[in-house]
Scaffold this active site. Structure first.
Site, PDB file in Angstrom:
ATOM      1  CB  THR A 118      12.081  -9.374 -11.280  1.00 15.85           C
ATOM      2  OG1 THR A 118      13.144  -9.267 -12.281  1.00 15.85           O
ATOM      3  CG2 THR A 118      11.492 -10.608 -11.463  1.00 15.85           C
ATOM      4  CB  SER A 160      -2.227  -3.077   1.328  1.00 14.17           C
ATOM      5  OG  SER A 160      -1.416  -3.667   1.820  1.00 14.17           O
ATOM      6  CG  HIS A 220      -0.617  -6.407   4.883  1.00 15.81           C
ATOM      7  ND1 HIS A 220      -0.466  -5.997   5.964  1.00 15.81           N
ATOM      8  CD2 HIS A 220      -0.073  -5.306   4.262  1.00 15.81           C
ATOM      9  CE1 HIS A 220      -0.179  -4.886   6.235  1.00 15.81           C
ATOM     10  NE2 HIS A 220       0.036  -4.244   5.278  1.00 15.81           N
ATOM     11  N   GLY A 231       0.840  -1.263   0.329  1.00 14.28           N
ATOM     12  CA  GLY A 231       0.051   0.117   0.020  1.00 14.28           C
ATOM     13  C   GLY A 231       0.962   1.169   0.037  1.00 14.28           C
ATOM     14  CB  THR A 232       3.996   2.245   1.931  1.00 10.80           C
ATOM     15  OG1 THR A 232       3.321   1.877   3.147  1.00 10.80           O
ATOM     16  CG2 THR A 232       4.773   3.447   1.839  1.00 10.80           C
ATOM     17  CB  CYS A 279       4.671   3.185  16.095  1.00  6.58           C
ATOM     18  SG  CYS A 279       6.369   2.493  16.691  1.00  6.58           S
ATOM     19  CG  ASN A 300      -4.877   3.870   9.265  1.00  6.97           C
ATOM     20  OD1 ASN A 300      -5.204   4.959   8.989  1.00  6.97           O
ATOM     21  ND2 ASN A 300      -4.079   3.290   9.959  1.00  6.97           N
ATOM     22  CD  GLN A 344      -7.371  -0.443   7.076  1.00  9.01           C
ATOM     23  OE1 GLN A 344      -7.983  -0.976   7.328  1.00  9.01           O
ATOM     24  NE2 GLN A 344      -5.826  -0.385   7.364  1.00  9.01           N
TER      25      GLN A 344
END
Ligand SMILES: Cc1ncc(COP(=O)(O)O)c(C=O)c1O
Length: 383
Positions: free
Chosen positions: A239, A201, A203, A70-71, A328, A153, A181
């Site tokens: 790749t 994203s 995950h 996502g970043t 964080c 999020n 999200q």
């Protein structure tokens, strides 16, 4: 002690179908660019996943660019979109919401260092950007690009992307939406939404960490961040992460099941909230976000006067995984910029607990977690 995992907005467990797809993809020796059978096998894996991700959001396969997550998808949209638009003569100015994920704000800061002006669109007490706020932030000058997330999020508040994208595009600005999200939590129809870019994203939907995609509307200008090989139609060189992409594709294929679980998650979330509030003194918790209209799986509570770190440690020891909701950075916890943007004091923001449910959660887990959270809050209030 069995772990009760209630931090799905951070990352969701990998679903078995994604694990199987990744394992199979690890067997592919070739790169998708190689012109032999092994290369064609790897290419087939990537293109099947591209079709699945596209289908999951109502896009065409050619509109999907695979990224490292996502970043990177956000960075490609915000930097690549703004740079391309400015090169085509648009004003060197971008508009972002102050409640965006750190990766959006950081991309805007990169643009600022390149000489772009960065304007912040106002948000209401739920963290939502209105059409009026976007109009005000666009001002007379307009912008090269506007970035507003579909959903927060942290506090789960959703934005009206259909309206905001139409507004931005009517003013000649590209519209980038961090939809990380929303994927798997609400239906997404990229074609109808009207955004130029949607960041996704893997995950967050049961795919692997380190895989993502950017939806790029056909015809929307985009300057690549990574140059080199011709991969991803020259929009992202390097790749391909074939196993990660395969896992993302499998998770995207399973998206209808994830979406079907949303009403059950809403009921579980509402039960969790009711059980916690019933077991702690009145006024001991402050809820943030938009409980009625926000993401159905998300519950965000602050506990005035409590030591937030002590609360999160107590919950961790009790086997309940939740998020502090505080940014964080290099190990230092500061109050969340999202909570400050919606008017919380730094002290209140430091007491935040974000609980985010996923399809794997059961009613029994929610009951147990509510008990553990209420017990920890009551104990810390006496301490
Ligand atoms: C709203 C939002 N945007 C972007 C990201 C970044 O995604 P990734 O972890 O795949 O880089 C996240 C995940 O933390 C997120 O919640």
């Amino acid at each position: 002690l069995s772990l009760i995992y209630l931090d799905h907005n951070a990352s969701a467990p990998v679903i078995p179908a994604a694990r199987d797809a990744m394992r199979r993809a690890l067997e592919a020796a070739g790169t998708p660019s190689s012109h032999h059978a092994a290369g064609r096998a790897a290419r087939a894996i990537v293109e099947e996943a591209r079709e699945r991700v596209a289908a999951a959001i109502g896009a065409r396969p050619a509109e999907i660019v695979f990224t490292s997550g996502g970043t990177e998808a956000v960075a490609l949209a915000v930097l690549g979109g703004a740079r391309a638009a400015a090169a085509a003569g648009r004003p060197r100015r971008v508009v972002v919401s102050p409640t965006e994920h750190a990766c959006v704000l950081a991309a805007a800061e990169t643009l600022r260092a390149e000489g772009f002006a960065v304007a912040s669109a106002a948000v209401d007490a739920a963290g939502r950007t209105s059409a009026d706020a976007l109009t005000a932030a666009l001002g007379a000058e307009g912008a090269a690009l506007v970035a507003v997330a579909s959903a927060s999020n942290e506090i789960g508040t959703r934005n009206d992307i259909l309206t905001l994208a139409r507004l931005a595009r009517a003013r000649g600005a590209l519209f980038a939406c961090d939809a990380v999200q929303s994927l798997g939590k609400e239906p997404i129809d990229a074609g109808a939404l009207g955004a130029d870019f949607l960041a996704l994203s893997a995950h967050k939907i049961g795919g692997p960490k380190g895989a993502g995609a950017l939806y790029v509307r056909e015809g929307s200008p985009l300057a690549p961040l990574l140059r080199g090989g011709p991969q991803e139609a020259e929009r992202r060189a390097g790749t391909e992460n074939v196993p990660g992409i395969a896992g993302f594709g499998a998770a995207a294929l399973a998206l209808p099941e994830r979406l079907a679980a949303v009403p059950r998650l809403r009921a579980l979330r509402d039960r969790l909230r009711a059980a916690i509030l019933a077991a702690i003194p009145a006024g001991a918790a402050v809820e943030s976000g938009d409980p009625a209209g926000g993401l159905a799986n998300t519950l965000h509570l602050c506990f005035p006067g409590l030591d937030g770190d002590a609360l999160r440690i107590a919950l961790d020891l009790a086997g309940v995984a939740v998020s502090g909701g505080s940014a964080c950075a290099s190990g230092a916890h500061g109050p969340s910029h999202v909570l400050l943007a919606i008017g919380h004091s730094p002290a209140l923001a430091r007491t935040a607990v974000r609980i985010s449910l996923g399809p794997e959660n059961t009613a029994a887990e929610v009951e147990a977690a509510a008990g553990a959270i209420a017990a920890a809050v009551c104990r810390l209030r006496r301490a």
